[in-house]
Design an enzyme around this catalytic site. Structure first.
Site, short mmCIF file in Angstrom:
data_model
loop_
_atom_site.label_atom_id
_atom_site.label_comp_id
_atom_site.label_asym_id
_atom_site.label_seq_id
_atom_site.Cartn_x
_atom_site.Cartn_y
_atom_site.Cartn_z
N PRO A 65 -10.94 0.28 5.99
CA PRO A 65 -9.97 -0.75 5.61
C PRO A 65 -8.86 -0.16 4.73
CG PRO A 65 -11.91 -0.89 4.22
CD PRO A 65 -12.19 0.19 5.23
N TYR B 165 8.67 -5.58 10.85
CA TYR B 165 7.62 -6.35 11.54
C TYR B 165 7.81 -7.86 11.44
CZ TYR B 165 5.30 -1.92 10.28
OH TYR B 165 4.98 -0.60 10.06
N CYS C 30 23.88 -1.67 3.44
CA CYS C 30 24.94 -2.14 4.32
C CYS C 30 24.47 -2.35 5.75
CB CYS C 30 26.11 -1.16 4.27
SG CYS C 30 26.82 -1.22 2.64
N TYR D 9 1.26 -0.63 2.47
CA TYR D 9 2.41 -0.33 3.33
C TYR D 9 3.73 -0.78 2.70
CZ TYR D 9 -1.56 0.12 6.47
OH TYR D 9 -2.76 0.47 7.02
#
Ligand code: LLP
Length: 423
Positions: free
Chosen positions: A281, A323, A349, A378
């Site tokens: 995990p 995502y 930008c 992450y």
């Protein structure tokens, strides 16, 4: 996998403090953007996972890719974690955090000669092989350097995990694992058994990340178990099954799944089957421990919505734009309840530079600090220096004390890495 652990209920509210420390004080002191982790929460998450699988002969390997801070690895090591790594760099981090080489598993489709040799020289616990070509290379390197190596085969079970396509790894259309058709996997396993430098470690599976249902895990594990029992039936030694990671968290409430439901499912399949089980995990151990504190630079009333322009950009947290990931965002100042349709955007930008889109946000003023929640996994590991922006600093609160675990680099340090042959 929906019922939250009662431990985590506090995290649902707009938490202003970590222990005795106000997030806003930390932001004043360390400047923003700033990642703040709760080290006690990380250990609680890990122990909850460990407990859920403790009735089985098992070992939990934290997926280092989710958060590779040496401080965090070290806290996890102290509660019994091994490491699941995907590069030579992560191997070195795990070793620096004093994780024993034997408690390290190396996954990934593209391990280079240098990385494989490093892993073999340290005699790490297991290398998960993902192709015939990789197996060939490992055999050659082990033989040429007179090294021994424990090898498992990662199997592609062709199961859709029902997650975002960019983080789904279980289907046959992906680059991951070895298919079970055409006897390939059996053939490769035979090669491992008969090679003088290789020890068979068993089989591995990992079908994707941010899975919110148990069913895909169960389907994948049944395929794996059938195949491993088949190999055993042929007289092959299959000691371990590595069941991967992938447990999704509820990003709305920042709560983990109930690991015990998962543990029960795994027990019902694997109890008394005589396998040592490994788990990898990542997200569910660290995600809900982290907040990214960012300062509002301007509030801009746009043509049809409000833009809250903050000092953290997609280089600090890329998950929303990469995502379409949702992260809860709280204003750490109390300014009332009236909510307004807003985009929370960074200074970079491009239009993809946002932390949240079309979010109903309470009143916000320039100078306010916002907390982007659920970013312990992450988040910091995926930072970049795009737009020559130094990465956010990282601090951790553990047993009441705050520790700086990664200071921000200066722009001068970033530029120093450039070489100019045309001066
Ligand atoms: N084991 C293997 C072989 C993996 O590839 C991964 C994650 C894990 C374990 C840990 O999975 P977890 O428990 O964390 O779901 N950057 C993406 C996630 C990529 C996951 C890649 N592999 C994100 O921000 O959502």
């Amino acid at each position: 996998m929906s019922s939250p652990n009662t431990d985590d209920i506090d995290a649902v509210s707009n938490q202003k403090k970590l222990g005795k420390h106000l997030y806003t004080d930390l932001a004043d002191l360390y400047k923003t953007p700033l990642y703040v982790y709760d080290g006690d929460q990380i250990q609680r998450n890990f122990k909850a996972f460990q407990k859920a699988v403790s009735k089985l002969n098992s070992k939990v390997y934290f997926a280092v890719k989710a958060n590779s801070s040496v401080a965090i690895l070290s806290l996890l090591k102290s509660v019994g974690a091994g490491a699941d790594i995907v590069s030579g760099g992560e191997l070195q981090r795990a070793l620096v955090a004093n994780i024993k080489a034997n408690d390290i598993i190396f996954s990934g489709v593209g391990k280079t000669d240098e990385e494989l040799l490093l892993a073999m020289k340290h005699s790490i616990g297991q290398i998960n092989v993902e192709s015939g070509a990789e197996l060939e290379r490992i055999s050659e390197l082990a033989f040429a350097n007179n090294l021994k190596c424990s090898v498992a085969l990662r199997i592609n079970v062709d199961v859709d995990p029902g997650s975002h396509e960019k983080i789904s790894t279980g289907q046959k259309s992906t680059k991951f694992g070895i298919g079970l058709n055409e006897g390939q996997a059996e053939d490769y396993y035979q090669k491992i058994i008969s090679h003088p430098n290789l020890n068979p470690a068993g089989l591995a599976v990992h079908i994707g990340s941010q899975l919110t249902r148990l069913e895909p895990f169960e389907i994948a594990y049944k395929v794996l178990l059938n195949f491993s029992n088949y190999l055993r039936g042929k007289g092959f030694d299959v000691p371990c099954l590595d069941l991967g990671g992938g447990f999704g968290i509820d990003y709305k409430t920042n709560t983990n799944p109930d690991f015990s439901e998962y543990g029960k499912m795994v027990s019902s399949l694997f109890q008394n089957q005589g396998y040592k089980l490994g788990f990898e995990p990542g997200r569910s151990i660290v995600a809900n421990s982290g907040s990214l504190i960012t300062k509002v630079i301007y509030v801009k009333n746009g043509i049809n919505k409000r833009f809250i322009i903050v000092d953290a950009g997609m280089n600090d947290l890329i998950r929303p734009t990469l995502y379409e990931a949702y992260h809860r965002i709280d204003n750490l100042q109390e300014r009332g309840d009236h909510r307004e349709l807003s985009d929370i955007v960074g200074p970079i930008c491009e239009t993809g530079d946002y932390l949240a889109k079309d979010r109903m946000m309470p009143p916000v003023e320039a100078g306010d600090y916002l907390a982007v929640r659920g970013v312990g996994a992450y988040g910091a590991v995926m930072m970049s220096n795009y737009n020559t922006r130094p990465e956010a600093s990282e601090v951790i609160c553990y047993e009441g004390e705050i520790h700086l675990i990664r200071p921000r680099r200066t722009v001068e340090q970033l530029i120093k890495m450039d070489v100019n042959p045309f001066e």
